[in-house]
Motif scaffolding. Structure first.
Motif, mmCIF file in Angstrom:
data_model
loop_
_atom_site.group_PDB
_atom_site.id
_atom_site.type_symbol
_atom_site.label_atom_id
_atom_site.label_comp_id
_atom_site.label_asym_id
_atom_site.label_seq_id
_atom_site.Cartn_x
_atom_site.Cartn_y
_atom_site.Cartn_z
ATOM 1 N N UNK A 34 9.215 -0.671 2.780
ATOM 2 C CA UNK A 34 9.417 -0.483 4.519
ATOM 3 C C UNK A 34 8.196 0.680 4.832
ATOM 4 N N UNK A 35 8.093 1.475 4.245
ATOM 5 C CA UNK A 35 6.781 2.372 4.524
ATOM 6 C C UNK A 35 5.879 1.997 4.822
ATOM 7 N N UNK A 36 5.185 1.072 3.728
ATOM 8 C CA UNK A 36 3.903 0.280 3.711
ATOM 9 C C UNK A 36 3.886 -0.750 4.885
ATOM 10 N N UNK A 37 5.040 -1.454 4.960
ATOM 11 C CA UNK A 37 5.118 -2.338 6.129
ATOM 12 C C UNK A 37 4.863 -1.810 7.649
ATOM 13 N N UNK A 38 5.507 -0.690 7.851
ATOM 14 C CA UNK A 38 5.717 0.237 8.862
ATOM 15 C C UNK A 38 4.140 0.592 9.251
ATOM 16 N N UNK A 39 3.471 0.974 8.202
ATOM 17 C CA UNK A 39 2.054 1.422 8.419
ATOM 18 C C UNK A 39 1.287 0.269 8.902
ATOM 19 N N UNK A 40 1.525 -0.902 7.991
ATOM 20 C CA UNK A 40 0.464 -2.176 8.084
ATOM 21 C C UNK A 40 0.803 -2.649 9.687
ATOM 22 N N UNK A 42 1.799 -0.894 12.251
ATOM 23 C CA UNK A 42 1.142 -0.278 13.288
ATOM 24 C C UNK A 42 -0.194 -0.910 13.845
ATOM 25 N N UNK A 43 -0.810 -1.511 12.866
ATOM 26 C CA UNK A 43 -2.044 -2.156 13.064
ATOM 27 C C UNK A 43 -3.503 -1.544 12.819
ATOM 28 N N UNK A 44 -3.296 -0.109 12.823
ATOM 29 C CA UNK A 44 -4.424 0.632 12.667
ATOM 30 C C UNK A 44 -5.383 0.493 11.338
ATOM 31 N N UNK A 45 -4.599 0.013 10.567
ATOM 32 C CA UNK A 45 -5.032 0.264 8.919
ATOM 33 C C UNK A 45 -4.541 -1.132 8.313
ATOM 34 N N UNK A 46 -5.577 -1.415 7.819
ATOM 35 C CA UNK A 46 -5.741 -2.987 7.155
ATOM 36 C C UNK A 46 -5.711 -2.733 5.733
ATOM 37 N N UNK A 47 -6.313 -1.886 4.844
ATOM 38 C CA UNK A 47 -6.682 -1.972 3.391
ATOM 39 C C UNK A 47 -5.294 -1.669 2.841
ATOM 40 N N UNK A 48 -4.957 -2.244 1.896
ATOM 41 C CA UNK A 48 -3.802 -2.224 1.103
ATOM 42 C C UNK A 48 -3.717 -0.875 0.430
ATOM 43 N N UNK A 49 -4.841 -0.415 -0.265
ATOM 44 C CA UNK A 49 -4.893 0.870 -0.914
ATOM 45 C C UNK A 49 -4.750 1.941 0.027
ATOM 46 N N UNK A 51 -3.192 1.952 2.952
ATOM 47 C CA UNK A 51 -1.502 1.791 3.175
ATOM 48 C C UNK A 51 -0.794 2.289 2.040
ATOM 49 N N UNK A 52 -1.184 2.145 1.088
ATOM 50 C CA UNK A 52 -0.125 2.714 -0.112
ATOM 51 C C UNK A 52 -0.396 4.181 -0.368
ATOM 52 N N UNK A 53 -1.731 4.694 0.037
ATOM 53 C CA UNK A 53 -1.782 6.140 0.199
ATOM 54 C C UNK A 53 -1.031 6.847 1.196
ATOM 55 N N UNK A 54 -1.041 6.371 2.475
ATOM 56 C CA UNK A 54 -0.357 6.975 3.372
ATOM 57 C C UNK A 54 1.019 6.634 3.118
ATOM 58 N N UNK A 55 1.575 5.684 2.673
ATOM 59 C CA UNK A 55 3.004 5.640 2.466
ATOM 60 C C UNK A 55 3.605 6.553 1.351
ATOM 61 N N UNK A 56 2.687 6.705 0.392
ATOM 62 C CA UNK A 56 3.075 7.646 -0.600
ATOM 63 C C UNK A 56 3.093 9.325 0.081
ATOM 64 N N UNK A 57 2.111 9.726 0.886
ATOM 65 C CA UNK A 57 2.160 10.735 1.573
ATOM 66 C C UNK A 57 3.336 10.808 2.282
ATOM 67 N N UNK A 77 8.337 12.218 9.882
ATOM 68 C CA UNK A 77 7.283 12.411 9.037
ATOM 69 C C UNK A 77 6.058 11.913 9.716
ATOM 70 N N UNK A 78 4.700 12.548 9.663
ATOM 71 C CA UNK A 78 3.586 12.244 10.303
ATOM 72 C C UNK A 78 3.015 10.820 9.636
ATOM 73 N N UNK A 79 2.587 9.900 10.326
ATOM 74 C CA UNK A 79 2.190 8.867 9.845
ATOM 75 C C UNK A 79 0.434 8.792 9.770
ATOM 76 N N UNK A 80 -0.316 9.819 10.350
ATOM 77 C CA UNK A 80 -1.686 10.157 10.381
ATOM 78 C C UNK A 80 -1.704 11.912 10.426
ATOM 79 N N UNK A 81 -2.990 11.900 10.249
ATOM 80 C CA UNK A 81 -3.268 13.659 10.164
ATOM 81 C C UNK A 81 -2.599 14.393 11.497
ATOM 82 N N UNK A 82 -1.960 15.570 11.178
ATOM 83 C CA UNK A 82 -1.290 16.256 11.990
ATOM 84 C C UNK A 82 -1.703 17.535 12.031
#
Length: 106
Positions: A34-40, A42-49, A51-57, A77-82
């Protein structure tokens, strides 16, 4: 050790799972998917790795609110820098430095 075949963001993975740990493992897989699909989505990030790092964060950021007796984390939780979270900003900077010429994380 038992093995489970799961799907995360449309890709199959064969995971080792302790006996009687199926429900917890499937719950973890569901949260990561769910976390990875939500980031994907959003359309701003395409690379799977990335997406995985942001989901882990994001999941690590949410972890204290799941721990009994811990101080509650902010509702979202922030999906990007805050800028309001210097630790997260520093971690993102370290990741960007580690990625080097591969590009910026965010």
């Amino acid at each position: 050790m038992k093995q489970l075949e799961v799907q995360i963001m449309g890709q199959s993975y064969l995971l080792g799972c302790p006996e009687n740990g199926d429900a917890r493992m499937l719950d973890a897989v569901n949260r990561v998917d769910m976390a990875m699909c939500r980031i994907r989505d959003a359309g701003k990030i395409k690379a799977r790795d990335r997406i995985a790092v942001l989901a882990a964060l994001n999941l690590a950021f949410e972890l204290p609110e799941r721990t009994p007796g811990a101080a509650p984390a902010p509702a979202a939780a922030p999906a990007a820098g805050n800028a309001e979270n210097p630790q997260l900003a520093a971690l993102l900077q370290r990741l960007d430095t580690a990625l080097g010429t591969d590009g910026r994380l965010l």
